[in-house]
Motif scaffolding. Structure first.
Motif, PDB file in Angstrom:
ATOM      1  N   VAL A 173      -1.706   5.477  -7.059  1.00 35.07           N
ATOM      2  CA  VAL A 173      -3.110   6.144  -6.461  1.00 35.07           C
ATOM      3  C   VAL A 173      -3.650   6.858  -7.188  1.00 35.07           C
ATOM      4  N   ALA A 174      -2.952   7.719  -8.052  1.00 33.35           N
ATOM      5  CA  ALA A 174      -3.305   9.012  -9.004  1.00 33.35           C
ATOM      6  C   ALA A 174      -4.329   8.383  -9.891  1.00 33.35           C
ATOM      7  N   CYS A 175      -4.220   7.191 -10.402  1.00 28.97           N
ATOM      8  CA  CYS A 175      -5.030   6.573 -11.473  1.00 28.97           C
ATOM      9  C   CYS A 175      -5.928   5.506 -11.311  1.00 28.97           C
ATOM     10  N   HIS A 176      -5.601   4.637 -10.042  1.00 28.77           N
ATOM     11  CA  HIS A 176      -6.103   3.581  -9.915  1.00 28.77           C
ATOM     12  C   HIS A 176      -6.632   3.535  -8.563  1.00 28.77           C
ATOM     13  N   SER A 177      -8.230   3.656  -8.414  1.00 30.52           N
ATOM     14  CA  SER A 177      -8.706   3.589  -6.870  1.00 30.52           C
ATOM     15  C   SER A 177      -8.819   2.206  -6.571  1.00 30.52           C
ATOM     16  N   LEU A 178      -9.247   2.237  -5.233  1.00 34.05           N
ATOM     17  CA  LEU A 178      -9.217   0.899  -4.529  1.00 34.05           C
ATOM     18  C   LEU A 178     -10.578   0.361  -4.199  1.00 34.05           C
ATOM     19  N   ASP A 179     -11.566   1.478  -4.537  1.00 33.06           N
ATOM     20  CA  ASP A 179     -12.728   1.311  -4.215  1.00 33.06           C
ATOM     21  C   ASP A 179     -13.902   0.997  -5.519  1.00 33.06           C
TER      22      ASP A 179
ATOM     23  N   LYS B  27       0.850  -1.144  -0.103  1.00 34.53           N
ATOM     24  CA  LYS B  27       0.203   0.031   0.004  1.00 34.53           C
ATOM     25  C   LYS B  27       0.878   1.235   0.076  1.00 34.53           C
ATOM     26  N   ILE B  28       1.858   1.223   0.702  1.00 35.03           N
ATOM     27  CA  ILE B  28       2.873   2.192   0.698  1.00 35.03           C
ATOM     28  C   ILE B  28       3.333   2.466  -0.440  1.00 35.03           C
ATOM     29  N   LEU B  29       3.781   1.547  -1.371  1.00 37.07           N
ATOM     30  CA  LEU B  29       4.403   1.473  -2.568  1.00 37.07           C
ATOM     31  C   LEU B  29       3.310   2.327  -3.632  1.00 37.07           C
ATOM     32  N   TYR B  30       1.972   1.514  -3.438  1.00 36.03           N
ATOM     33  CA  TYR B  30       1.062   2.074  -4.313  1.00 36.03           C
ATOM     34  C   TYR B  30       0.494   3.660  -3.924  1.00 36.03           C
ATOM     35  N   GLU B  31       0.814   3.942  -2.993  1.00 37.96           N
ATOM     36  CA  GLU B  31       0.733   5.619  -2.598  1.00 37.96           C
ATOM     37  C   GLU B  31       2.135   6.317  -3.246  1.00 37.96           C
ATOM     38  N   GLN B  32       3.085   5.840  -2.725  1.00 41.23           N
ATOM     39  CA  GLN B  32       4.365   6.471  -3.078  1.00 41.23           C
ATOM     40  C   GLN B  32       4.826   6.605  -4.512  1.00 41.23           C
ATOM     41  N   LYS B  33       4.480   5.634  -5.121  1.00 38.30           N
ATOM     42  CA  LYS B  33       4.699   5.551  -6.757  1.00 38.30           C
ATOM     43  C   LYS B  33       3.578   6.009  -7.614  1.00 38.30           C
ATOM     44  N   ALA B  34       2.601   6.625  -6.764  1.00 37.88           N
ATOM     45  CA  ALA B  34       1.641   7.281  -7.330  1.00 37.88           C
ATOM     46  C   ALA B  34       0.745   6.589  -8.147  1.00 37.88           C
TER      47      ALA B  34
ATOM     48  N   VAL C  62      -8.379   7.641 -14.225  1.00 36.90           N
ATOM     49  CA  VAL C  62      -7.818   7.324 -15.545  1.00 36.90           C
ATOM     50  C   VAL C  62      -7.395   6.056 -16.081  1.00 36.90           C
ATOM     51  N   GLY C  63      -7.344   5.047 -14.902  1.00 37.48           N
ATOM     52  CA  GLY C  63      -7.219   3.733 -15.274  1.00 37.48           C
ATOM     53  C   GLY C  63      -8.051   2.902 -14.385  1.00 37.48           C
ATOM     54  N   PRO C  64      -8.184   1.565 -14.665  1.00 38.73           N
ATOM     55  CA  PRO C  64      -9.168   0.674 -14.109  1.00 38.73           C
ATOM     56  C   PRO C  64      -8.841   0.549 -12.558  1.00 38.73           C
ATOM     57  N   SER C  65      -9.867   0.568 -11.797  1.00 42.40           N
ATOM     58  CA  SER C  65      -9.810   0.380 -10.474  1.00 42.40           C
ATOM     59  C   SER C  65      -9.191  -1.050 -10.117  1.00 42.40           C
ATOM     60  N   PHE C  66      -8.384  -1.221  -8.962  1.00 40.64           N
ATOM     61  CA  PHE C  66      -7.724  -2.199  -8.508  1.00 40.64           C
ATOM     62  C   PHE C  66      -8.754  -3.108  -7.703  1.00 40.64           C
ATOM     63  N   LYS C  67      -9.947  -2.769  -7.402  1.00 35.86           N
ATOM     64  CA  LYS C  67     -10.967  -3.676  -6.527  1.00 35.86           C
ATOM     65  C   LYS C  67     -11.239  -4.735  -7.363  1.00 35.86           C
TER      66      LYS C  67
END
Ligand code: CUA
Length: 287
Positions: free
Chosen positions: A209-215, A200-207, A220-225
């Motif tokens: 999060v900007a394009c892939h939601s978790l919910d 999760k830290i990587l998900y935020e640090q490497k950004a 901009v990109g598909p959600s990871f959910k």
């Protein structure tokens, strides 16, 4: 030329102690310039350390990284502080020392890379996972010296700071570190103690999060959910299973396979193979 320099210059010097006469004049010149340059550099570093109070940060890669902060008095107005940087605080957060104290700073990270800059000093280090960095400073002027993390380290980065208070009337130096008798945080009732997963830290640090939601919401990109182990349709109509191979390829070569409905917009992110694996482990957990 390099070959000649090596044979005549270096081996010449070593083989028959200072056979300087035999060296080609041009090579002699180069050698002399190199020696003068090196000597000047060393001299300047010496001056900076001895007279200008510059400290030379050192790295101690072979020492075992400490897992908690520590504050030690090692002599009159001499202190050693082990700073543990972690998301998103420093341990200790605050120390109080008398004016004129010299402090040896040891810095380590518990999770990701953090910055460590003490305002009004030239202490500027990085807390890198796996190593201990060291520097020293003498605090001649009383005042408050804020410490800030100057390396982006996730959502709480902005609030990651500490302080060093230097005052004339300090009888006994102190820190805000808990005493040994304090119960570990896991036994404190009512407080969540779950650590943030590295993925999760990587998900935020490497950004990501900007394009892939978790919910499940579309950015901009598909959600990871719920994406793991599902079949998605690509631009050209082929169906593909979201497995380790597909995710690895999509992270490393984002433009090879584009999910239908999304554009070829994903940038390449610099990740080590381990980081890619960790990130995928995290994506697996988003259900
Ligand atoms: Cu720690 Cu930014």
């Amino acid at each position: 030329m390099v070959h000649r320099l090596f044979n005549h210059g270096l081996l010449g010097l070593g083989g028959s102690m200072f056979n300087f006469e035999k060296i080609d004049p041009t090579e002699k010149k180069i050698l002399s310039y190199a020696l003068i340059f090196t000597a000047t550099q060393l001299f300047l570093i010496g001056i900076a350390v001895a007279f200008l109070g510059r400290s030379v940060p050192t790295c101690q890669p072979n020492e075992k990284v400490f897992q908690k902060g520590e504050f030690r008095s090692v002599g009159p107005k001499r202190y050693e502080v082990h700073y543990l940087a972690k998301m998103w605080s420093f341990e200790p957060q605050k120390i109080v020392i008398p004016t004129g104290s010299t402090v040896d700073f040891f810095l380590a990270s518990k999770d990701v890379t953090h910055g460590f800059h003490i305002n009004k000093t030239n202490i500027n280090l990085l807390a890198v996972p796996g190593v201990i960095n060291k520097s020293s400073h003498t605090f001649d002027k009383p005042g408050t010296y804020p410490i800030i993390c100057h390396e982006y380290c996730g959502l709480g980065h902005e609030n990651m700071h500490g302080e060093i208070i230097v005052a004339d009337n300090v009888v006994e130096a102190t820190s805000d570190l808990p005493q040994e008798t304090v119960t570990p945080p896991s036994e404190t009732p009512g407080l969540p103690t779950k650590e943030v997963p590295v993925g999760k830290i990587l998900y935020e640090q490497k950004a990501c999060v900007a394009c892939h939601s978790l919910d499940g919401s579309s950015r901009v990109g598909p959600s990871f959910k719920g994406i793991w182990n599902k079949t998605v349709e690509l631009e050209d109509g082929t169906q593909i299973l979201v497995d380790e191979a597909y995710l690895t390829e999509s992270i490393e070569e984002p433009l090879v396979k584009i999910v239908k409905g999304f554009g070829p917009t994903m940038p390449k992110t610099i990740l080590t193979p381990e980081e890619v694996k960790t990130l995928i482990e995290f994506i697996k957990t988003i259900e």
